[in-house]
Design an enzyme around this catalytic site. Sequence first.
Site, PDB file in Angstrom:
ATOM      1  N   VAL A  46      -7.045   2.019  -7.001  1.00 27.94           N
ATOM      2  CA  VAL A  46      -6.116   3.318  -6.808  1.00 27.94           C
ATOM      3  C   VAL A  46      -4.988   2.882  -4.985  1.00 27.94           C
ATOM      4  O   VAL A  46      -4.016   2.136  -5.262  1.00 27.94           O
ATOM      5  CB  VAL A  46      -6.160   4.091  -6.812  1.00 27.94           C
ATOM      6  CG1 VAL A  46      -4.692   5.363  -6.040  1.00 27.94           C
ATOM      7  CG2 VAL A  46      -6.855   4.688  -8.341  1.00 27.94           C
ATOM      8  N   CYS A  47      -6.127   1.769  -5.150  1.00 30.51           N
ATOM      9  CA  CYS A  47      -5.957   1.773  -3.009  1.00 30.51           C
ATOM     10  C   CYS A  47      -3.990   0.512  -3.164  1.00 30.51           C
ATOM     11  O   CYS A  47      -3.665   1.209  -2.059  1.00 30.51           O
ATOM     12  CB  CYS A  47      -6.890   1.279  -2.031  1.00 30.51           C
ATOM     13  SG  CYS A  47      -8.220   2.311  -1.948  1.00 30.51           S
ATOM     14  N   PRO A  48      -4.347  -0.848  -3.470  1.00 35.05           N
ATOM     15  CA  PRO A  48      -3.107  -1.042  -3.664  1.00 35.05           C
ATOM     16  C   PRO A  48      -1.936  -0.384  -4.059  1.00 35.05           C
ATOM     17  O   PRO A  48      -1.075  -0.681  -4.054  1.00 35.05           O
ATOM     18  CB  PRO A  48      -4.011  -2.681  -4.394  1.00 35.05           C
ATOM     19  CG  PRO A  48      -4.556  -2.548  -5.170  1.00 35.05           C
ATOM     20  CD  PRO A  48      -5.588  -0.730  -4.733  1.00 35.05           C
TER      21      PRO A  48
END
Length: 187
Positions: A46-48
């Site tokens: 999810v972070c990128p």
Amino acid sequence: MPIINSQVKPFNATAYHNGKFVEVSDADLKGKWSVVFFYPADFTFVCPTELGDLADNYAEFQKLGVEIYGVSTDTHFTHKAWHDTSDTIGKIQYPLIGDPTHVISRNFDVLIEEAGLADRGTFVINPQGQIKIVELNDGGVGRDASELLRKVKAAQYVAAHPGEVCPAKWKEGEATLAPSLDLVGKI
């Protein structure tokens, strides 16, 4: 102590920014609007998507005089490696702060102690170093840069127009409210 309107606590850290390692501290957050954006870890899922969304909207934040700081408990070396190997992260122009000591994550109360990772926390900070907006998301729920941009505009509007407030779904240029006895029970 409530975090809204509190002062950012002191910190010093190293960030990866525009091909260099640079020092960043709480002093860098003063004198301009800032967004401090915590995420669990580099090289994840999810972070990128979130960091890429912020990168795509970075110019709009800059037009408002806002600097963005991405923070995870990874090191600045890991941030560089991620930047160098991911097309999505490679387009980031804002600083990526390493917080391997967890000082910053603890200061903002987003550290998941047992995991050594930060929650998805977003903080909008005014030029005086006060936290004006806080958003915390579960690890599996990504954030939306356009919604953050709307909130920043609302916070800047309220700061520049004492006595006015922005209602739900307010967008730049729309009507605001001036709280008064006349409005009680009429909204």
